[in-house]
Design a protein around this motif. Sequence first.
Motif, PDB file in Angstrom:
ATOM      1  N   THR A 191     107.088 139.687 -63.532  1.00  0.00           N
ATOM      2  CA  THR A 191     106.943 138.397 -62.853  1.00  0.00           C
ATOM      3  C   THR A 191     105.779 138.442 -61.875  1.00  0.00           C
ATOM      4  N   LEU A 192     105.683 139.521 -61.122  1.00  0.00           N
ATOM      5  CA  LEU A 192     104.585 139.690 -60.167  1.00  0.00           C
ATOM      6  C   LEU A 192     103.241 139.666 -60.890  1.00  0.00           C
ATOM      7  N   GLU A 193     103.136 140.417 -61.964  1.00  0.00           N
ATOM      8  CA  GLU A 193     101.878 140.470 -62.704  1.00  0.00           C
ATOM      9  C   GLU A 193     101.508 139.105 -63.286  1.00  0.00           C
ATOM     10  N   ALA A 198      97.984 134.511 -63.213  1.00  0.00           N
ATOM     11  CA  ALA A 198      97.768 133.065 -63.243  1.00  0.00           C
ATOM     12  C   ALA A 198      96.931 132.616 -62.047  1.00  0.00           C
ATOM     13  N   CYS A 199      97.191 133.190 -60.878  1.00  0.00           N
ATOM     14  CA  CYS A 199      96.387 132.863 -59.692  1.00  0.00           C
ATOM     15  C   CYS A 199      94.934 133.283 -59.893  1.00  0.00           C
ATOM     16  N   ALA A 200      94.707 134.454 -60.481  1.00  0.00           N
ATOM     17  CA  ALA A 200      93.341 134.920 -60.711  1.00  0.00           C
ATOM     18  C   ALA A 200      92.595 133.997 -61.677  1.00  0.00           C
ATOM     19  N   VAL A 201      93.280 133.535 -62.706  1.00  0.00           N
ATOM     20  CA  VAL A 201      92.651 132.622 -63.657  1.00  0.00           C
ATOM     21  C   VAL A 201      92.281 131.308 -62.967  1.00  0.00           C
ATOM     22  N   LEU A 202      93.179 130.781 -62.145  1.00  0.00           N
ATOM     23  CA  LEU A 202      92.888 129.535 -61.438  1.00  0.00           C
ATOM     24  C   LEU A 202      91.720 129.690 -60.463  1.00  0.00           C
ATOM     25  N   ILE A 203      91.637 130.833 -59.795  1.00  0.00           N
ATOM     26  CA  ILE A 203      90.531 131.073 -58.859  1.00  0.00           C
ATOM     27  C   ILE A 203      89.216 131.171 -59.628  1.00  0.00           C
ATOM     28  N   ASN A 204      89.227 131.845 -60.769  1.00  0.00           N
ATOM     29  CA  ASN A 204      88.013 131.927 -61.585  1.00  0.00           C
ATOM     30  C   ASN A 204      87.582 130.542 -62.083  1.00  0.00           C
ATOM     31  N   LEU A 205      88.543 129.728 -62.498  1.00  0.00           N
ATOM     32  CA  LEU A 205      88.206 128.371 -62.932  1.00  0.00           C
ATOM     33  C   LEU A 205      87.613 127.551 -61.782  1.00  0.00           C
ATOM     34  N   ALA A 206      88.165 127.705 -60.599  1.00  0.00           N
ATOM     35  CA  ALA A 206      87.611 126.997 -59.438  1.00  0.00           C
ATOM     36  C   ALA A 206      86.196 127.473 -59.147  1.00  0.00           C
ATOM     37  N   ILE A 253     100.986 135.632 -49.976  1.00  0.00           N
ATOM     38  CA  ILE A 253     102.345 135.609 -49.417  1.00  0.00           C
ATOM     39  C   ILE A 253     103.341 136.216 -50.406  1.00  0.00           C
ATOM     40  N   TYR A 254     103.231 135.860 -51.674  1.00  0.00           N
ATOM     41  CA  TYR A 254     104.148 136.416 -52.679  1.00  0.00           C
ATOM     42  C   TYR A 254     103.994 137.927 -52.784  1.00  0.00           C
ATOM     43  N   PHE A 255     102.758 138.412 -52.776  1.00  0.00           N
ATOM     44  CA  PHE A 255     102.547 139.855 -52.851  1.00  0.00           C
ATOM     45  C   PHE A 255     103.132 140.557 -51.624  1.00  0.00           C
ATOM     46  N   ILE A 256     102.949 139.980 -50.432  1.00  0.00           N
ATOM     47  CA  ILE A 256     103.493 140.587 -49.212  1.00  0.00           C
ATOM     48  C   ILE A 256     105.015 140.621 -49.259  1.00  0.00           C
ATOM     49  N   VAL A 257     105.639 139.554 -49.742  1.00  0.00           N
ATOM     50  CA  VAL A 257     107.104 139.526 -49.843  1.00  0.00           C
ATOM     51  C   VAL A 257     107.597 140.596 -50.813  1.00  0.00           C
TER      52      VAL A 257
END
Length: 156
Positions: A36-38, A43-51, A87-91
Amino acid sequence: VGKRGVGAFIKPAASKEEQERVQLGGWHRTLVNYNTLEAFLLACAVLINLAGIMFESGQFETDLPAYSAQRSFVTWVTILVIVASVIYFIVVFSVEVTQTACPERWNKEEDAASKAAKRKSRAFSVVALSHGAGSHAGGPDALAASGMESMEVNPI
């Protein structure tokens, strides 16, 4: 037995992941699941690259009001994605550290979840036995051959 038959009161054997979730408590096992973490961080990395591609395209370099609103929207969504992933990674990291540093705290929660699962199992076996499961259609041998979970007899 009724219209449903013997198999209606017998649940199939749970998968390994379902058994682990019941045994270990549920929410923190799903939250700290490395798959789930991965998936979330990927997904966050893909969205940042698209931005980044959108910002580098040159479309937002004009001062037109329509492009200004789009640029603001993409900027805030990018910031939100970055903050949510951190935040998710820190949690997840803090849950893993506390599980390692204070295993007795987590074992208490696991014991409570295990007791709840045992109570549920006992209640299921009483319901199944009261409806005649196991005494018809070949008994326990038929249950084992069908791949169904074996039932325990409640001693109480």
